[in-house]
Design a protein around this motif. Structure first.
Motif, mmCIF file in Angstrom:
data_model
loop_
_atom_site.group_PDB
_atom_site.id
_atom_site.type_symbol
_atom_site.label_atom_id
_atom_site.label_comp_id
_atom_site.label_asym_id
_atom_site.label_seq_id
_atom_site.Cartn_x
_atom_site.Cartn_y
_atom_site.Cartn_z
ATOM 1 N N ILE A 1 0.902 -1.162 -0.035
ATOM 2 C CA ILE A 1 -0.011 0.017 0.151
ATOM 3 C C ILE A 1 0.776 1.180 0.032
ATOM 4 N N ALA A 2 1.957 1.275 0.724
ATOM 5 C CA ALA A 2 2.814 2.206 0.808
ATOM 6 C C ALA A 2 3.639 2.477 -0.435
ATOM 7 N N LEU A 3 3.841 1.475 -1.106
ATOM 8 C CA LEU A 3 4.546 1.639 -2.692
ATOM 9 C C LEU A 3 3.448 2.344 -3.638
ATOM 10 N N ALA A 4 2.211 1.728 -3.310
ATOM 11 C CA ALA A 4 1.138 2.354 -4.369
ATOM 12 C C ALA A 4 0.924 3.791 -3.829
ATOM 13 N N MET A 5 0.897 4.213 -2.668
ATOM 14 C CA MET A 5 0.471 5.670 -2.277
ATOM 15 C C MET A 5 1.538 6.547 -2.259
ATOM 16 N N PHE A 6 2.951 6.149 -2.192
ATOM 17 C CA PHE A 6 3.795 7.016 -1.667
ATOM 18 C C PHE A 6 5.078 7.092 -2.888
ATOM 19 N N SER A 7 4.901 6.120 -3.801
ATOM 20 C CA SER A 7 6.126 6.069 -4.833
ATOM 21 C C SER A 7 5.488 6.159 -6.120
ATOM 22 N N ASN A 8 6.634 6.443 -6.986
ATOM 23 C CA ASN A 8 6.175 6.851 -8.505
ATOM 24 C C ASN A 8 6.347 5.477 -9.267
ATOM 25 N N ILE A 9 6.562 4.079 -8.592
ATOM 26 C CA ILE A 9 6.792 2.876 -9.454
ATOM 27 C C ILE A 9 5.780 2.738 -10.284
ATOM 28 N N SER A 10 4.382 2.728 -10.012
ATOM 29 C CA SER A 10 3.336 2.302 -10.901
ATOM 30 C C SER A 10 3.376 3.245 -12.273
ATOM 31 N N VAL A 11 3.957 4.470 -11.985
ATOM 32 C CA VAL A 11 3.904 5.513 -13.087
ATOM 33 C C VAL A 11 5.296 5.030 -13.992
ATOM 34 N N SER A 12 6.412 4.936 -13.276
ATOM 35 C CA SER A 12 7.604 4.919 -13.899
ATOM 36 C C SER A 12 7.906 3.540 -14.828
ATOM 37 N N MET A 13 7.206 2.469 -13.945
ATOM 38 C CA MET A 13 7.408 1.051 -14.475
ATOM 39 C C MET A 13 6.187 0.605 -15.289
ATOM 40 N N GLY A 14 5.180 1.325 -15.140
ATOM 41 C CA GLY A 14 3.971 0.943 -16.009
ATOM 42 C C GLY A 14 3.200 -0.407 -15.387
ATOM 43 N N VAL A 15 2.887 -1.301 -16.386
ATOM 44 C CA VAL A 15 2.353 -2.545 -15.956
ATOM 45 C C VAL A 15 3.021 -3.167 -15.089
ATOM 46 N N THR A 16 4.346 -3.320 -15.287
ATOM 47 C CA THR A 16 5.058 -4.039 -14.381
ATOM 48 C C THR A 16 5.242 -3.570 -12.950
ATOM 49 N N GLY A 17 5.266 -2.289 -12.700
ATOM 50 C CA GLY A 17 5.279 -1.657 -11.380
ATOM 51 C C GLY A 17 3.837 -2.054 -10.729
ATOM 52 N N VAL A 18 2.665 -1.977 -11.533
ATOM 53 C CA VAL A 18 1.614 -2.372 -10.828
ATOM 54 C C VAL A 18 1.548 -3.764 -10.362
ATOM 55 N N GLN A 19 2.012 -4.861 -11.430
ATOM 56 C CA GLN A 19 2.046 -6.050 -11.028
ATOM 57 C C GLN A 19 2.982 -6.260 -9.905
ATOM 58 N N ILE A 20 4.018 -5.662 -9.722
ATOM 59 C CA ILE A 20 4.889 -5.864 -8.500
ATOM 60 C C ILE A 20 4.252 -5.524 -7.117
ATOM 61 N N ILE A 21 3.543 -4.325 -7.209
ATOM 62 C CA ILE A 21 2.775 -3.921 -6.073
ATOM 63 C C ILE A 21 1.755 -4.916 -5.876
ATOM 64 N N ALA A 22 0.794 -5.431 -6.733
ATOM 65 C CA ALA A 22 -0.072 -6.500 -6.577
ATOM 66 C C ALA A 22 0.279 -7.720 -5.895
ATOM 67 N N GLY A 23 1.495 -8.019 -6.521
ATOM 68 C CA GLY A 23 2.004 -9.329 -5.943
ATOM 69 C C GLY A 23 2.516 -9.284 -4.399
ATOM 70 N N ILE A 24 3.032 -8.045 -4.076
ATOM 71 C CA ILE A 24 3.638 -7.869 -2.875
ATOM 72 C C ILE A 24 2.288 -7.984 -1.935
ATOM 73 N N ILE A 25 0.920 -7.307 -2.212
ATOM 74 C CA ILE A 25 -0.078 -7.099 -1.425
ATOM 75 C C ILE A 25 -0.748 -8.394 -1.537
ATOM 76 N N GLY A 26 -0.897 -9.253 -2.701
ATOM 77 C CA GLY A 26 -1.216 -10.548 -2.688
ATOM 78 C C GLY A 26 -0.573 -11.812 -1.920
ATOM 79 N N LEU A 27 0.727 -11.332 -1.893
ATOM 80 C CA LEU A 27 1.444 -12.371 -1.204
ATOM 81 C C LEU A 27 1.419 -12.178 0.447
ATOM 82 N N GLY A 28 1.215 -10.950 0.774
ATOM 83 C CA GLY A 28 0.715 -10.790 2.090
ATOM 84 C C GLY A 28 -0.745 -11.166 2.361
ATOM 85 N N LEU A 29 -1.373 -11.047 1.609
ATOM 86 C CA LEU A 29 -2.991 -11.707 2.043
ATOM 87 C C LEU A 29 -2.925 -13.070 1.974
#
Length: 73
Positions: free
Chosen positions: A26-54
């Protein structure tokens, strides 16, 4: 062999690790620019981290609940 008390502590630790991963995602999604700078790969990384946690949190909570219910009866 692991005692029941050690098993409970292990499950609490797994729940804490899962919660930490969800918060990091959640912190990566809200406070970093990873989803914009990396595009779809950044969103997949964030979703993977959250999914693994859940994935760590939910089964651990169910198993811990069953263990605690078994100990009460």
């Amino acid at each position: 062999m692991m005692t029941q008390q050690q098993g409970k502590y292990l499950l609490y630790a797994v729940i804490c690790i899962g919660l930490l991963l969800v918060l990091v995602g959640i912190a990566l999604a809200m406070f970093s620019n990873i989803s914009v700078s990396m595009g779809v790969t950044g969103v997949q990384i964030i979703a993977g981290i959250i999914g693994l946690g859940l994935l760590l949190m939910v089964p651990s909570k169910i198993i811990l609940t069953l263990l605690l219910m078994k100990a009460k009866s």
